[in-house]
Design an enzyme around this catalytic site. Structure first.
Site, PDB file in Angstrom:
ATOM      1  N   SER A   1       0.844  -1.194   0.000  1.00 32.08           N
ATOM      2  CA  SER A   1       0.000   0.000   0.000  1.00 32.08           C
ATOM      3  C   SER A   1       0.875   1.238   0.000  1.00 32.08           C
ATOM      4  CB  SER A   1      -0.907   0.016   1.234  1.00 32.08           C
ATOM      5  OG  SER A   1      -1.531   1.271   1.414  1.00 32.08           O
TER       6      SER A   1
ATOM      7  N   TYR B   1      -1.990  -0.361  10.248  1.00 31.60           N
ATOM      8  CA  TYR B   1      -2.014  -0.772   8.843  1.00 31.60           C
ATOM      9  C   TYR B   1      -0.753  -0.312   8.116  1.00 31.60           C
ATOM     10  CZ  TYR B   1      -3.990  -1.277   4.102  1.00 31.60           C
ATOM     11  OH  TYR B   1      -4.223  -1.621   2.794  1.00 31.60           O
TER      12      TYR B   1
END
Length: 289
Positions: free
Chosen positions: A181, A194
């Site tokens: 990501s 995350y």
């Protein structure tokens, strides 16, 4: 046929009350594969395992792989309606499809799932570690032990368990492709856990790439930016969702159909000289570091 850019219509404010979200509840629906995509047999005869294959980027990857001739094993948690639709679409592409439900944060499930794939298809050529979730927290003190562990379990523990289980079945030419990501590189103040996990995935791409290179097994990652998938309304408030992507140089959120071709490149002979690498698909967002 010229490829048309999938410009998003305005996203209305919306939320979902279930992580990682449901594809069937997205408004407007996401585009998973472009109508102009014809496929050229780049993955003909290959066996691909795609986690989180019921929706979002995982569904898009499965459909692109299927259109390129691969046999598909879709792994997902418990979004049964989405998984049934994903299976229907894969089969519509003319591909064989095995669907397996379960929690990849359980190493025993991962061992069993790999066993099912090998029994059905005879081996594994491509493992796409894509499944994941995220939990928004405004402050470190708001991240509970349970939320921390849940995110690590879904995002990287399962990646390790599946890669370990698949390893004995991977031979020269095989691929492992991890979904990272933009947050693993630029960080996100509301997604500390995350972001930390996605940073760890970079290490779990580069180190195995070096270990497996002598055997001709390639390991890479794709790092998407803001993509129109169920995890967005399942994580953020409605107004945040409605404005997603507006701050990127391209001025819009991306579609799963715009990310999945990067996986095709890495899975096919086109990507035969790439290992330990990251492909960034993020609309021009700046990466720090």
């Amino acid at each position: 046929m010229k490829r048309q850019e999938p410009r998003m219509t305005k996203i209305p404010p919306q939320t979902q009350d279930r992580l990682p979200g449901l594809e069937s509840r997205l408004t407007p629906p996401a585009e998973h594969i472009a109508p102009s995509n014809r496929g050229t047999g780049k993955l003909a005869g290959k066996v691909a395992v795609v986690t989180g294959g019921d929706s979002g980027i995982g569904r898009a990857v499965a459909l692109h792989f299927a259109r390129e001739g691969a046999k598909i094993a879709l792994l997902y948690l418990d979004e049964h309606e989405d998984a049934e639709e994903a299976e229907r679409l894969v089969v519509e592409e003319g591909a064989e499809c095995l669907v397996i439900a379960g929690d990849i944060s359980d190493g025993g499930f991962c061992d069993d799932a790999v066993g099912q794939v090998v029994e059905r298809f005879g081996g594994i050529d491509v493992l796409v570690n894509n499944a994941g979730t995220q939990i928004v927290a405004e402050d470190l003190t708001a991240i509970t032990d349970a939320d921390w562990r849940l995110q690590f379990g879904a995002n990287i523990d399962g990646m390790f368990y599946l890669s370990r289980a698949a390893r004995p079945h991977l031979t020269s030419g095989a691929r492992i492709i991890n979904t990272s990501s933009i947050n693993g590189f630029a960080g996100n103040a509301k997604l500390v856990a995350y972001s930390a996990i996605k940073g760890a995935i970079a290490g779990f791409t580069r180190a195995p790439a070096k270990q497996l290179a002598p055997e001709g097994i390639l390991v890479d990652e794709v790092a998407p930016g803001q993509i129109w998938t169920p995890i967005q309304p399942a994580s953020f408030d409605g107004e945040t969702v409605a404005g997603m992507g507006e701050e990127t140089p391209l001025g819009r959120i991306g579609q799963p159909s715009e990310v999945a071709p990067a996986y095709v490149y890495l899975a096919s002979a086109d990507g035969s000289y790439a290992t330990g690498q990251t492909i960034h698909v993020n609309g021009g967002m700046i990466i720090n570091g």
